[in-house]
Design a protein around this motif. Structure first.
Motif, PDB file in Angstrom:
ATOM      1  N   GLY A 282       0.812  -1.214   0.000  1.00  0.00           N
ATOM      2  CA  GLY A 282       0.000   0.000   0.000  1.00  0.00           C
ATOM      3  C   GLY A 282       0.842   1.259   0.000  1.00  0.00           C
ATOM      4  O   GLY A 282       0.555   2.227  -0.722  1.00  0.00           O
ATOM      5  N   LEU A 283       1.890   1.283   0.807  1.00  0.00           N
ATOM      6  CA  LEU A 283       2.773   2.447   0.856  1.00  0.00           C
ATOM      7  C   LEU A 283       3.501   2.647  -0.468  1.00  0.00           C
ATOM      8  O   LEU A 283       3.697   3.777  -0.925  1.00  0.00           O
ATOM      9  CB  LEU A 283       3.790   2.280   1.998  1.00  0.00           C
ATOM     10  N   LYS A 284       3.873   1.539  -1.078  1.00  0.00           N
ATOM     11  CA  LYS A 284       4.548   1.614  -2.375  1.00  0.00           C
ATOM     12  C   LYS A 284       3.611   2.206  -3.428  1.00  0.00           C
ATOM     13  O   LYS A 284       4.054   2.898  -4.365  1.00  0.00           O
ATOM     14  CB  LYS A 284       5.013   0.220  -2.787  1.00  0.00           C
ATOM     15  N   ALA A 285       2.315   1.935  -3.261  1.00  0.00           N
ATOM     16  CA  ALA A 285       1.319   2.454  -4.213  1.00  0.00           C
ATOM     17  C   ALA A 285       0.925   3.898  -3.907  1.00  0.00           C
ATOM     18  O   ALA A 285       0.073   4.476  -4.602  1.00  0.00           O
ATOM     19  CB  ALA A 285       0.081   1.559  -4.184  1.00  0.00           C
ATOM     20  N   GLY A 286       1.523   4.476  -2.854  1.00  0.00           N
ATOM     21  CA  GLY A 286       1.273   5.888  -2.550  1.00  0.00           C
ATOM     22  C   GLY A 286       0.150   6.127  -1.564  1.00  0.00           C
ATOM     23  O   GLY A 286      -0.273   7.279  -1.371  1.00  0.00           O
ATOM     24  N   LYS A 287      -0.348   5.093  -0.921  1.00  0.00           N
ATOM     25  CA  LYS A 287      -1.438   5.275   0.036  1.00  0.00           C
ATOM     26  C   LYS A 287      -0.884   5.734   1.384  1.00  0.00           C
ATOM     27  O   LYS A 287       0.289   5.524   1.708  1.00  0.00           O
ATOM     28  CB  LYS A 287      -2.210   3.966   0.199  1.00  0.00           C
ATOM     29  N   LYS A 288      -1.741   6.337   2.193  1.00  0.00           N
ATOM     30  CA  LYS A 288      -1.348   6.819   3.508  1.00  0.00           C
ATOM     31  C   LYS A 288      -1.360   5.673   4.521  1.00  0.00           C
ATOM     32  O   LYS A 288      -2.230   4.805   4.478  1.00  0.00           O
ATOM     33  CB  LYS A 288      -2.282   7.925   3.978  1.00  0.00           C
ATOM     34  N   ILE A 289      -0.418   5.732   5.458  1.00  0.00           N
ATOM     35  CA  ILE A 289      -0.317   4.680   6.465  1.00  0.00           C
ATOM     36  C   ILE A 289      -1.578   4.604   7.311  1.00  0.00           C
ATOM     37  O   ILE A 289      -2.040   3.511   7.663  1.00  0.00           O
ATOM     38  CB  ILE A 289       0.932   4.896   7.366  1.00  0.00           C
ATOM     39  N   GLU A 290      -2.194   5.760   7.619  1.00  0.00           N
ATOM     40  CA  GLU A 290      -3.398   5.769   8.448  1.00  0.00           C
ATOM     41  C   GLU A 290      -4.534   5.010   7.764  1.00  0.00           C
ATOM     42  O   GLU A 290      -5.256   4.245   8.414  1.00  0.00           O
ATOM     43  CB  GLU A 290      -3.838   7.209   8.729  1.00  0.00           C
TER      44      GLU A 290
END
Length: 503
Positions: free
Chosen positions: A385-393
């Motif tokens: 998810g982080l690699k795809a640019g999504k926020k950690i929250e």
């Protein structure tokens, strides 16, 4: 003389680990000599290195030199050389020293007697406030003589030590670690981290786990030998209590009170050992009181032996076939003279008796498996998810997890008030900003953490120059050791080492 070195064994680095290592090397040699079919003579050839024969006496003399250098000269050079090539101990370990001596001669490394003497006088073991202590030096010489080393032989050992140091310098002294690697090490060690943690509690997964009766029975059948009652022992004993309130009495009264107890104990022991009287008969003659305990196991002693771990250990250490009628042991509260009156052997426990224990074990195993699976799946999902640019929250919310903010953590000095801060700092140092760390097991398996690193900052320090210099020296030292090890292994391969068939 020897007592001085024993009293200062910490200063001389006489450690159990070192003793085990040297014993391992020498054990291999001893087995080689002992397993032969004929008597081995000191003049027999034991091994050949670079075409030169070394006798059994040469090996034995070298073994004593290694022990002496490590124990009393506070030098690990010889032992370090012995450990460079993979070995199970024995002659092949000592061959390394003969290889090193050949290499020193080949490279023109010939320490003089003056160099050896100067190095000897600088040994920490012989220093007192930074100066040579003549009395210590004399004691060391006497100790060396007792082990068969005269003054010249002692200097020969020091020549070996100095020579090995020079050999390392010839091969590696010019090497310096890359400034970039040192800077990376500095940054990793002294950064300040910001981030959050995700906690996976084992207890959460334990509550959700289930265990069937069939699983419990299967585990019991496979592990029943581990489910036996503890051995129990009952004892009869006479207790000689230490005098109370000694600190409140004058010195003469204190000494007399202690002496009186000692006399009572000695008189009682004389009756049970020299005159072979039973505990009961000795107590009757000396008018001492015999106490008894019901059978108890080692982990649950009776009130009389509470906090008397040495006494309890001695009771259970007593051999079952001991011919001595009594044992005596000093405890915290006084002296105990005891005899074991009854021994209850361990018995197999029925499944019904241990069912709850087994159930708890199985629940723990299932909880560990479920926690590990959840951590791995969460870490993978978060990383993608982080690699795809999504926020950690958003990612944490989607996984139905909780993101707990962390205070700033200084990698060099993790805050003690933050639980598991040292483990968190270690993993955060290896994690890129905007990334999730590897799993961190904490609190003896009670939980696993994932650390999200939101920022890193390398702040100025007043001692940064000294710290960076130390980092370079430390890394250089470690890499030099590896370089020397690799170089020495190559030399070892060309040493044409062969071992004689003794016997």
């Amino acid at each position: 003389m020897l007592e001085f070195f024993r009293r200062h064994r910490g200063a001389f680095l006489i450690t159990l680990t070192t003793a085990i290592i040297i014993s391992m090397f020498w054990y291999g040699v001893s087995q080689t000599f002992q397993n032969s079919e004929r008597k081995i003579l000191p003049t027999d050839v034991a091994l050949t290195v670079y075409g030169k024969d070394y006798t059994v006496a040469d090996v034995q003399r070298t073994q004593r030199a290694v022990e002496f250098s490590q124990y009393y000269l506070q030098s690990s050079e010889m032992l370090s050389i012995m450990r460079i090539t993979p070995s199970s101990g024995g002659l092949d370990s000592f061959a390394n020293l003969f290889v090193a001596r050949h290499l020193m001669e080949k490279l023109g490394i010939r320490p003089s007697a003056a160099e050896a003497r100067a190095a000897l006088e600088k040994l920490p073991a012989l220093q007192d406030n930074g100066k040579l202590d003549v009395s210590r030096a004399q004691m060391l010489e006497q100790l060396a003589a007792s082990m068969g080393f005269d003054s010249e032989a002692l200097l020969d050992i020091m020549k070996d030590i100095v020579g090995l140091r020079k050999l390392r310098d010839v091969v590696t002294k010019s090497y310096t670690a890359s400034p970039l690697s040192a800077e990376k090490q500095y940054a990793s060690s002294y950064q300040t981290f910001k981030g959050s943690k995700i906690v996976f509690e084992t207890e959460t997964y334990k509550k959700a786990a289930t265990v069937t009766d069939d699983e419990i029975k299967k585990y019991y059948d496979e592990n029943k030998d581990g489910y036996k009652t503890q051995e129990k022992r009952a004892v009869s004993y006479v207790f000689f209590e230490n005098p109370k309130d000694l600190e409140k009495k004058p010195l003469e009264e204190r000494e007399k009170a202690k002496t009186d107890v000692t006399k009572r104990v000695n008189a009682f022991i004389d009756l049970t050992t020299k005159k072979q009287k039973s505990l009961a008969d000795a107590a009757k003659e000396t008018k001492e009181k015999v106490e008894t305990t019901p059978a108890f196991d080692q982990v649950s002693p009776p009130e009389a032996f509470k906090n008397e771990s040495d006494v309890v250990s001695q009771i259970f250490a007593r051999a079952k076939d001991s011919k001595a009628s009594t044992e005596v042991v000093e405890g915290i509260k006084g002296w105990y003279v005891f005899e074991v009156s009854k021994i209850e052997e361990p018995k197999q426990q029925a499944l019904a008796d241990v069912k709850d224990k087994i159930k708890d074990v199985l629940l723990g195993q299932k909880a560990d498996e479920a926690r590990t699976k959840a951590v791995n799946e969460a870490r993978l999902a978060l990383a993608e998810g982080l690699k795809a640019g999504k926020k950690i929250e958003d990612l944490v919310k989607a996984q139905k997890l909780t993101l707990q903010p962390l205070p700033e953590i200084d990698a060099a000095n993790p805050p003690q008030e933050v639980p598991n801060s040292f483990d968190i700092a270690q993993e955060a140092a290896l994690t890129a900003v905007g990334g999730v760390s590897r799993a961190v097991d904490v609190d003896n398996g009670k939980a696993t953490l994932l650390v999200y690193v939101s920022a890193k900052e390398l702040r100025k320090r007043p001692d940064s120059a000294d710290v960076r210099k130390f980092q370079v020296e430390t890394i250089s030292g470690m890499e030099r050791a590896q370089l020397f090890k690799a170089w020495f292994k190559k030399q070892h391969e060309t040493a044409r080492i062969s071992y004689a068939k003794l016997g």
